[in-house]
Motif scaffolding. Structure first.
Motif, PDB file in Angstrom:
ATOM      1  N   ASN A   1       0.812  -1.205   0.000  1.00 24.13           N
ATOM      2  CA  ASN A   1       0.000   0.000   0.000  1.00 24.13           C
ATOM      3  C   ASN A   1       0.856   1.271   0.000  1.00 24.13           C
ATOM      4  OD1 ASN A   1      -2.502  -1.208  -0.198  1.00 24.13           O
ATOM      5  ND2 ASN A   1      -2.705  -1.473   2.019  1.00 24.13           N
ATOM      6  N   ASP A   2       2.055   1.202   0.530  1.00 21.81           N
ATOM      7  CA  ASP A   2       2.983   2.331   0.397  1.00 21.81           C
ATOM      8  C   ASP A   2       3.353   2.554  -1.067  1.00 21.81           C
ATOM      9  OD1 ASP A   2       2.955   2.904   3.053  1.00 21.81           O
ATOM     10  OD2 ASP A   2       5.092   2.554   3.404  1.00 21.81           O
ATOM     11  N   LEU A   3       3.228   1.496  -1.860  1.00 26.75           N
ATOM     12  CA  LEU A   3       3.480   1.590  -3.293  1.00 26.75           C
ATOM     13  C   LEU A   3       2.188   1.842  -4.081  1.00 26.75           C
ATOM     14  CD1 LEU A   3       6.030  -1.344  -3.712  1.00 26.75           C
ATOM     15  CD2 LEU A   3       6.520   1.100  -3.817  1.00 26.75           C
ATOM     16  N   GLU A   4       1.118   2.180  -3.351  1.00 30.64           N
ATOM     17  CA  GLU A   4      -0.174   2.525  -3.954  1.00 30.64           C
ATOM     18  C   GLU A   4      -0.746   1.377  -4.796  1.00 30.64           C
ATOM     19  OE1 GLU A   4       0.630   6.115  -6.096  1.00 30.64           O
ATOM     20  OE2 GLU A   4       0.765   7.325  -4.276  1.00 30.64           O
ATOM     21  N   MET A   5      -0.626   0.165  -4.261  1.00 33.38           N
ATOM     22  CA  MET A   5      -1.103  -1.017  -4.972  1.00 33.38           C
ATOM     23  C   MET A   5      -2.460  -1.507  -4.482  1.00 33.38           C
ATOM     24  SD  MET A   5       2.599  -2.947  -5.290  1.00 33.38           S
ATOM     25  CE  MET A   5       1.903  -4.539  -5.683  1.00 33.38           C
ATOM     26  N   ASN A   6      -3.045  -0.815  -3.523  1.00 34.18           N
ATOM     27  CA  ASN A   6      -4.385  -1.139  -3.034  1.00 34.18           C
ATOM     28  C   ASN A   6      -4.503  -2.609  -2.637  1.00 34.18           C
ATOM     29  OD1 ASN A   6      -7.052  -0.788  -2.316  1.00 34.18           O
ATOM     30  ND2 ASN A   6      -7.851  -0.900  -4.403  1.00 34.18           N
ATOM     31  N   ALA A   7      -3.722  -3.001  -1.643  1.00 37.03           N
ATOM     32  CA  ALA A   7      -3.770  -4.368  -1.123  1.00 37.03           C
ATOM     33  C   ALA A   7      -4.775  -4.438   0.019  1.00 37.03           C
ATOM     34  CB  ALA A   7      -2.387  -4.792  -0.637  1.00 37.03           C
ATOM     35  N   THR A   8      -5.736  -5.339  -0.092  1.00 33.13           N
ATOM     36  CA  THR A   8      -6.770  -5.500   0.927  1.00 33.13           C
ATOM     37  C   THR A   8      -6.853  -6.963   1.344  1.00 33.13           C
ATOM     38  OG1 THR A   8      -8.540  -5.942  -0.679  1.00 33.13           O
ATOM     39  CG2 THR A   8      -8.101  -3.628  -0.133  1.00 33.13           C
ATOM     40  N   LEU A   9      -7.513  -7.198   2.468  1.00 32.94           N
ATOM     41  CA  LEU A   9      -7.778  -8.576   2.864  1.00 32.94           C
ATOM     42  C   LEU A   9      -8.734  -9.204   1.857  1.00 32.94           C
ATOM     43  CD1 LEU A   9      -8.265  -8.214   6.728  1.00 32.94           C
ATOM     44  CD2 LEU A   9      -6.205  -8.926   5.499  1.00 32.94           C
ATOM     45  N   ALA A  10      -8.505 -10.457   1.569  1.00 35.35           N
ATOM     46  CA  ALA A  10      -9.373 -11.162   0.617  1.00 35.35           C
ATOM     47  C   ALA A  10     -10.765 -11.338   1.219  1.00 35.35           C
ATOM     48  CB  ALA A  10      -8.771 -12.512   0.257  1.00 35.35           C
ATOM     49  N   TRP A  11     -11.748 -11.543   0.361  1.00 34.87           N
ATOM     50  CA  TRP A  11     -13.121 -11.685   0.798  1.00 34.87           C
ATOM     51  C   TRP A  11     -13.674 -13.044   0.376  1.00 34.87           C
ATOM     52  CZ3 TRP A  11     -11.105  -8.077  -2.525  1.00 34.87           C
ATOM     53  CH2 TRP A  11     -11.351  -8.282  -3.898  1.00 34.87           C
ATOM     54  N   ALA A  12     -14.670 -13.509   1.096  1.00 38.43           N
ATOM     55  CA  ALA A  12     -15.304 -14.795   0.781  1.00 38.43           C
ATOM     56  C   ALA A  12     -16.113 -14.672  -0.504  1.00 38.43           C
ATOM     57  CB  ALA A  12     -16.199 -15.228   1.931  1.00 38.43           C
ATOM     58  N   GLY A  13     -16.298 -15.795  -1.169  1.00 40.45           N
ATOM     59  CA  GLY A  13     -17.105 -15.828  -2.377  1.00 40.45           C
ATOM     60  C   GLY A  13     -16.314 -15.761  -3.661  1.00 40.45           C
ATOM     61  N   MET A  14     -14.981 -15.786  -3.591  1.00 42.72           N
ATOM     62  CA  MET A  14     -14.168 -15.735  -4.807  1.00 42.72           C
ATOM     63  C   MET A  14     -14.304 -17.010  -5.628  1.00 42.72           C
ATOM     64  SD  MET A  14     -10.710 -13.913  -3.448  1.00 42.72           S
ATOM     65  CE  MET A  14     -10.661 -12.135  -3.256  1.00 42.72           C
ATOM     66  N   TYR A  15     -14.471 -18.128  -4.934  1.00 45.64           N
ATOM     67  CA  TYR A  15     -14.676 -19.416  -5.598  1.00 45.64           C
ATOM     68  C   TYR A  15     -16.143 -19.800  -5.407  1.00 45.64           C
ATOM     69  CZ  TYR A  15      -9.567 -19.800  -5.788  1.00 45.64           C
ATOM     70  OH  TYR A  15      -8.230 -19.579  -6.028  1.00 45.64           O
ATOM     71  N   PRO A  16     -16.981 -19.611  -6.420  1.00 46.75           N
ATOM     72  CA  PRO A  16     -18.437 -19.801  -6.273  1.00 46.75           C
ATOM     73  C   PRO A  16     -18.827 -21.165  -5.713  1.00 46.75           C
ATOM     74  CG  PRO A  16     -17.933 -18.742  -8.359  1.00 46.75           C
ATOM     75  CD  PRO A  16     -16.624 -19.139  -7.776  1.00 46.75           C
ATOM     76  N   ASN A  17     -18.093 -22.201  -6.081  1.00 46.65           N
ATOM     77  CA  ASN A  17     -18.453 -23.547  -5.627  1.00 46.65           C
ATOM     78  C   ASN A  17     -17.945 -23.853  -4.222  1.00 46.65           C
ATOM     79  OD1 ASN A  17     -19.739 -24.081  -8.081  1.00 46.65           O
ATOM     80  ND2 ASN A  17     -17.835 -24.821  -9.011  1.00 46.65           N
ATOM     81  N   THR A  18     -17.066 -22.983  -3.705  1.00 48.09           N
ATOM     82  CA  THR A  18     -16.527 -23.152  -2.350  1.00 48.09           C
ATOM     83  C   THR A  18     -16.556 -21.788  -1.679  1.00 48.09           C
ATOM     84  OG1 THR A  18     -15.018 -24.799  -3.320  1.00 48.09           O
ATOM     85  CG2 THR A  18     -14.656 -24.197  -1.006  1.00 48.09           C
ATOM     86  N   PRO A  19     -17.682 -21.368  -1.128  1.00 45.25           N
ATOM     87  CA  PRO A  19     -17.860 -19.992  -0.644  1.00 45.25           C
ATOM     88  C   PRO A  19     -16.834 -19.545   0.397  1.00 45.25           C
ATOM     89  CG  PRO A  19     -19.969 -21.123  -0.777  1.00 45.25           C
ATOM     90  CD  PRO A  19     -18.919 -22.155  -1.029  1.00 45.25           C
TER      91      PRO A  19
END
Length: 266
Positions: free
Chosen positions: A99-117
């Motif tokens: 984020n110091d390099l302005e790369m917008n790093a965030t914690l991952a969120w649930a639901g990225m894999y539709p078949n495995t929420p």
């Protein structure tokens, strides 16, 4: 185990970026980033593969496995919950750096894999200059090359991190549309896995071209560039957490083995 530990430390300059950076840091009063004298000494013993707790050698851990004199089992024991704290704090340092390099790093969120929420990574880097059309998912892992799961792979330098990366790839690939997945594997002695090392080197090379790496003003660290600063911060945090994992484990193991009590009677 000795060969596995030696190979983790036996790195060529072009293969490793960070394993010894903590040794260059001048101690300072920054919360969560300062080692005590005892912690620093513990990690020097660990790095030199010298005994830390010889009295526990061969005794049985609460998990049923044999303990050792060098602190290796402290990282491998599934009952040692501080391993999760180590993972989370090192992950935070990477997130802050990105984020110091302005790369917008965030914690991952649930639901990225539709078949495995519930299946998700640790971080999502949404503005990585190396992959402008994709977001980069990173799942971190810190493994000891001396645990039974990876000791055979660790007979080759970097083998434990590579084996752990294979586990991550098998779990998370193929990545969802619009994402690139990358395992962020590290070994407890400080060595980074190939994927994480390559990402770091490419990011630093790219940023140097754009002149984005001045040393932050007012920063108390002794590093003279952005890259060296963050290598020191990440490396120090990894080894600080290593010392906490070992100290906590050894204390509890001795209390249990010798049937001792804390001063408060517990």
């Amino acid at each position: 185990m000795g060969i596995a530990a030696f190979n983790s430390l036996n790195t060529k300059k072009d293969e490793d970026v960070s394993s010894g950076s903590w040794l260059d840091v001048i101690p300072m009063n920054q919360r969560a980033r300062k080692m005590t004298g005892a912690q620093w000494a513990t990690m020097v013993l660990y790095r030199l593969m010298l005994p830390i707790c010889p009295d526990l050698e061969g005794k049985t851990c609460q998990c049923g496995q044999k303990m050792d004199a060098f602190g290796h089992h402290a990282h491998a024991c599934k009952l040692n919950k501080l391993r999760h704290q180590q993972h989370n704090t090192v992950q935070y340092e990477f997130q802050k750096c990105f984020n110091d390099l302005e790369m917008n790093a965030t914690l991952a969120w649930a639901g990225m894999y539709p078949n495995t929420p519930g299946k998700k990574w640790d971080l999502v880097v949404q503005n990585c200059p190396l992959y402008p059309a994709l977001s980069v998912g990173i799942d971190f892992s810190i493994t000891t090359p001396c645990c039974t799961s990876y000791v055979n792979a660790a007979q080759n330098p970097g083998g434990a991190a590579k084996a752990r990366a294979n586990v991550k790839n098998n779990k998370y690939l193929p990545a969802p549309d619009g994402f690139k997945f990358m395992p962020g594997c590290m070994e407890t002695f400080g060595r980074w896995g190939k994927d994480l090392t390559t990402l770091w080197k490419q990011l630093m090379k790219n940023c140097k071209k754009e002149d984005k790496l001045p040393r932050p003003s007012g920063c108390p660290w002794n590093a003279q560039t952005f890259e060296a600063l963050w290598l020191q911060r990440i490396s120090t945090q990894l080894q600080l957490q290593n010392s906490l994992v070992i100290e906590n484990y050894v204390h509890r193991a001795r209390m249990r083995t010798y049937q001792l009590q804390n001063a408060d009677g517990n």
